[in-house]
Design a protein around this motif. Sequence first.
Motif, PDB file in Angstrom:
ATOM      1  N   VAL A  11      23.294  40.333  19.535  1.00  0.00           N
ATOM      2  CA  VAL A  11      23.007  38.936  19.228  1.00  0.00           C
ATOM      3  C   VAL A  11      23.668  38.612  17.886  1.00  0.00           C
ATOM      4  O   VAL A  11      23.400  39.269  16.875  1.00  0.00           O
ATOM      5  CB  VAL A  11      21.488  38.666  19.171  1.00  0.00           C
ATOM      6  CG1 VAL A  11      21.215  37.230  18.745  1.00  0.00           C
ATOM      7  CG2 VAL A  11      20.849  38.936  20.532  1.00  0.00           C
ATOM      8  N   LEU A  12      24.544  37.630  17.927  1.00  0.00           N
ATOM      9  CA  LEU A  12      25.252  37.192  16.723  1.00  0.00           C
ATOM     10  C   LEU A  12      24.584  35.920  16.205  1.00  0.00           C
ATOM     11  O   LEU A  12      24.454  34.942  16.947  1.00  0.00           O
ATOM     12  CB  LEU A  12      26.719  36.900  17.081  1.00  0.00           C
ATOM     13  CG  LEU A  12      27.530  36.089  16.062  1.00  0.00           C
ATOM     14  CD1 LEU A  12      27.715  36.877  14.773  1.00  0.00           C
ATOM     15  CD2 LEU A  12      28.901  35.718  16.652  1.00  0.00           C
ATOM     16  N   ILE A  13      24.159  35.946  14.948  1.00  0.00           N
ATOM     17  CA  ILE A  13      23.547  34.758  14.345  1.00  0.00           C
ATOM     18  C   ILE A  13      24.544  34.176  13.344  1.00  0.00           C
ATOM     19  O   ILE A  13      24.852  34.807  12.331  1.00  0.00           O
ATOM     20  CB  ILE A  13      22.230  35.089  13.587  1.00  0.00           C
ATOM     21  CG1 ILE A  13      21.343  36.050  14.387  1.00  0.00           C
ATOM     22  CG2 ILE A  13      21.512  33.803  13.193  1.00  0.00           C
ATOM     23  CD1 ILE A  13      20.695  35.480  15.599  1.00  0.00           C
ATOM     24  N   GLY A  14      25.029  32.979  13.635  1.00  0.00           N
ATOM     25  CA  GLY A  14      26.017  32.346  12.757  1.00  0.00           C
ATOM     26  C   GLY A  14      27.377  32.377  13.428  1.00  0.00           C
ATOM     27  O   GLY A  14      27.994  33.444  13.564  1.00  0.00           O
ATOM     28  N   THR A  81      25.644  36.523  10.254  1.00  0.00           N
ATOM     29  CA  THR A  81      26.734  35.917   9.464  1.00  0.00           C
ATOM     30  C   THR A  81      26.376  34.484   9.083  1.00  0.00           C
ATOM     31  O   THR A  81      27.226  33.765   8.549  1.00  0.00           O
ATOM     32  CB  THR A  81      28.073  35.912  10.234  1.00  0.00           C
ATOM     33  OG1 THR A  81      27.986  34.950  11.292  1.00  0.00           O
ATOM     34  CG2 THR A  81      28.405  37.270  10.820  1.00  0.00           C
ATOM     35  N   ALA A  82      25.157  34.051   9.401  1.00  0.00           N
ATOM     36  CA  ALA A  82      24.771  32.661   9.105  1.00  0.00           C
ATOM     37  C   ALA A  82      24.587  32.476   7.613  1.00  0.00           C
ATOM     38  O   ALA A  82      23.971  33.301   6.946  1.00  0.00           O
ATOM     39  CB  ALA A  82      23.468  32.322   9.831  1.00  0.00           C
ATOM     40  N   GLY A  83      25.121  31.421   7.115  1.00  0.00           N
ATOM     41  CA  GLY A  83      24.949  31.152   5.689  1.00  0.00           C
ATOM     42  C   GLY A  83      25.992  30.177   5.225  1.00  0.00           C
ATOM     43  O   GLY A  83      26.909  29.822   5.960  1.00  0.00           O
ATOM     44  N   VAL A  84      25.814  29.754   4.016  1.00  0.00           N
ATOM     45  CA  VAL A  84      26.785  28.851   3.403  1.00  0.00           C
ATOM     46  C   VAL A  84      27.841  29.736   2.757  1.00  0.00           C
ATOM     47  O   VAL A  84      27.505  30.676   2.049  1.00  0.00           O
ATOM     48  CB  VAL A  84      26.082  28.003   2.316  1.00  0.00           C
ATOM     49  CG1 VAL A  84      27.023  26.984   1.733  1.00  0.00           C
ATOM     50  CG2 VAL A  84      24.843  27.346   2.883  1.00  0.00           C
ATOM     51  N   PRO A  85      29.123  29.498   3.015  1.00  0.00           N
ATOM     52  CA  PRO A  85      30.134  30.341   2.361  1.00  0.00           C
ATOM     53  C   PRO A  85      30.376  29.955   0.905  1.00  0.00           C
ATOM     54  O   PRO A  85      29.989  28.871   0.478  1.00  0.00           O
ATOM     55  CB  PRO A  85      31.387  30.106   3.206  1.00  0.00           C
ATOM     56  CG  PRO A  85      31.198  28.776   3.827  1.00  0.00           C
ATOM     57  CD  PRO A  85      29.724  28.513   3.922  1.00  0.00           C
ATOM     58  N   LEU A 100      19.267  32.893   1.088  1.00  0.00           N
ATOM     59  CA  LEU A 100      17.967  33.546   1.290  1.00  0.00           C
ATOM     60  C   LEU A 100      17.051  32.641   2.103  1.00  0.00           C
ATOM     61  O   LEU A 100      16.341  33.100   3.001  1.00  0.00           O
ATOM     62  CB  LEU A 100      17.355  33.846  -0.074  1.00  0.00           C
ATOM     63  CG  LEU A 100      16.361  34.989  -0.192  1.00  0.00           C
ATOM     64  CD1 LEU A 100      16.842  36.244   0.495  1.00  0.00           C
ATOM     65  CD2 LEU A 100      16.071  35.249  -1.657  1.00  0.00           C
ATOM     66  N   ASN A 101      17.087  31.354   1.817  1.00  0.00           N
ATOM     67  CA  ASN A 101      16.251  30.416   2.581  1.00  0.00           C
ATOM     68  C   ASN A 101      16.675  30.374   4.045  1.00  0.00           C
ATOM     69  O   ASN A 101      15.835  30.338   4.944  1.00  0.00           O
ATOM     70  CB  ASN A 101      16.310  29.012   1.963  1.00  0.00           C
ATOM     71  CG  ASN A 101      15.488  28.958   0.686  1.00  0.00           C
ATOM     72  OD1 ASN A 101      14.550  29.748   0.520  1.00  0.00           O
ATOM     73  ND2 ASN A 101      15.837  28.064  -0.229  1.00  0.00           N
ATOM     74  N   ILE A 102      17.984  30.401   4.285  1.00  0.00           N
ATOM     75  CA  ILE A 102      18.465  30.430   5.678  1.00  0.00           C
ATOM     76  C   ILE A 102      18.019  31.748   6.343  1.00  0.00           C
ATOM     77  O   ILE A 102      17.501  31.750   7.464  1.00  0.00           O
ATOM     78  CB  ILE A 102      20.003  30.285   5.723  1.00  0.00           C
ATOM     79  CG1 ILE A 102      20.411  28.879   5.262  1.00  0.00           C
ATOM     80  CG2 ILE A 102      20.552  30.584   7.115  1.00  0.00           C
ATOM     81  CD1 ILE A 102      21.902  28.663   5.128  1.00  0.00           C
ATOM     82  N   LEU A 103      18.174  32.850   5.615  1.00  0.00           N
ATOM     83  CA  LEU A 103      17.835  34.169   6.180  1.00  0.00           C
ATOM     84  C   LEU A 103      16.371  34.239   6.609  1.00  0.00           C
ATOM     85  O   LEU A 103      16.046  34.805   7.663  1.00  0.00           O
ATOM     86  CB  LEU A 103      18.133  35.253   5.132  1.00  0.00           C
ATOM     87  CG  LEU A 103      18.020  36.681   5.634  1.00  0.00           C
ATOM     88  CD1 LEU A 103      19.218  37.034   6.506  1.00  0.00           C
ATOM     89  CD2 LEU A 103      17.930  37.666   4.467  1.00  0.00           C
ATOM     90  N   ALA A 123      26.331  38.076   5.602  1.00  0.00           N
ATOM     91  CA  ALA A 123      26.200  36.849   4.798  1.00  0.00           C
ATOM     92  C   ALA A 123      26.027  37.205   3.322  1.00  0.00           C
ATOM     93  O   ALA A 123      25.378  38.197   2.987  1.00  0.00           O
ATOM     94  CB  ALA A 123      25.017  36.024   5.302  1.00  0.00           C
ATOM     95  N   ASN A 124      26.585  36.400   2.471  1.00  0.00           N
ATOM     96  CA  ASN A 124      26.592  36.677   1.023  1.00  0.00           C
ATOM     97  C   ASN A 124      25.451  36.002   0.278  1.00  0.00           C
ATOM     98  O   ASN A 124      24.971  34.958   0.711  1.00  0.00           O
ATOM     99  CB  ASN A 124      27.913  36.180   0.421  1.00  0.00           C
ATOM    100  CG  ASN A 124      28.995  37.232   0.473  1.00  0.00           C
ATOM    101  OD1 ASN A 124      28.734  38.411   0.295  1.00  0.00           O
ATOM    102  ND2 ASN A 124      30.225  36.790   0.723  1.00  0.00           N
ATOM    103  N   PRO A 125      25.053  36.572  -0.865  1.00  0.00           N
ATOM    104  CA  PRO A 125      25.533  37.823  -1.454  1.00  0.00           C
ATOM    105  C   PRO A 125      24.989  39.002  -0.652  1.00  0.00           C
ATOM    106  O   PRO A 125      23.770  39.200  -0.603  1.00  0.00           O
ATOM    107  CB  PRO A 125      24.980  37.796  -2.878  1.00  0.00           C
ATOM    108  CG  PRO A 125      23.832  36.852  -2.852  1.00  0.00           C
ATOM    109  CD  PRO A 125      24.031  35.902  -1.706  1.00  0.00           C
TER     110      PRO A 125
END
Length: 316
Positions: A11-14, A81-85, A100-103, A123-125
């Motif tokens: 399952v890929l998230i993002g 991989t979900a997140g703001v780049p 962190l909030n998205i995670l 996802a970073n950092p």
Amino acid sequence: MANQTIHQKVVLIGDGAVGSSYAFAMLQQQIADELVIVDIQTDHVSGDALDLEDVQPLTGPLNVHPGTYQDATDADLVVITAGVPRKPGETRLDLVNKNLNILKTIVKPIVESGFAGIFIVAANPVDILTMATQKLSGFPRERVIGTGTSLDSSRWQVALANRLSVDLRTVDAYILGEHGDGQFAAYQAAAIAGQPLLAVAAKQGVSQLQLTDLETTTRKKGGSIIGLKGATFYGVATSLMRLSRAVLHNENIVLPIGAPVDGQYGLHDLYIGTPAVINAQGIAQILEVPLSADEQAKMVASAKSLQAIAADALGD
Ligand SMILES: NC(=O)C1=CN([C@@H]2O[C@H](COP(=O)(O)OP(=O)(O)OC[C@H]3O[C@@H](n4cnc5c(N)ncnc54)[C@H](O)[C@@H]3O)[C@@H](O)[C@H]2O)C=CC1
Ligand SMILES: CC(=O)C(=O)O
């Protein structure tokens, strides 16, 4: 691991630049049987799955389709991989609170689905978000893997091969520490075709100062690419694909990752870049690269900086 021998499911998230490049790499390499894609941009995921499924006649079957967090219930891997780049000029650490909030909105429903596989986080950092994934999920540490300094090690290997005019496949060298400004090259343990890197460089008239310049360029390469094209994605997507293959094929292979150190380098209670043995159980063994005193000091400094951010962001 769920369904390991029968039907391998990821399952890929993002499904942004990194996620869709990972999906493409998985289809190219035929690594799983089923790839479920989850993203808040549902139309985009539907379109991407339709686009990606047309790869199959030319490679082989891999059932790719949109889904929800509930699909993790019988998955072997969840890849985040979900997140703001990172924006031009922004550091990875600027991203911590946003991502962190998205995670938090991702890990909870994945765990509630009954997921019993392995998390891989890009996802970073990434070092902080990997640690957060482990804490939020309550999973054993070996079942949560970060990409850590995987991409940085690839960049370093490319830089060394180009500078020393050697075949890339003969370069055995790692970047350790934070995936970010605190990273550093492990020179003592680095080799080219079995010969110490420093000896090979000296023979070619490449000084330590020139190697240090190359290391600096490597550290800044992500930022340089973002400055030129707005994002980096092929490198880390391939790191994710390689890690996925190591788990799903139970490879017992050594790869640079973000690892939950437990005494290695005298460090505890954080994820940081170092090589590890990866197999179907996740992180089978964390390896400690022999470091010079200077390199060990850099590892400790990198860890301290990550621990300070983790303490702020995660309340540790
Ligand atoms: N670890 C590494 O070496 C690298 C990490 N990255 C990181 O990977 C992450 C993704 O980068 P890109 O793909 O370029 O970004 P992107 O903006 O292209 O894609 C991010 C995706 O996440 C989705 N998303 C946002 N919130 C979500 C949620 N709650 N649930 C599901 N999906 C959600 C967005 O809709 C978007 O499709 C960033 O944090 C970036 O910094 C990027 C390159 C290298
Ligand atoms: C974006 C990022 O983390 C990198 O390219 O290194």
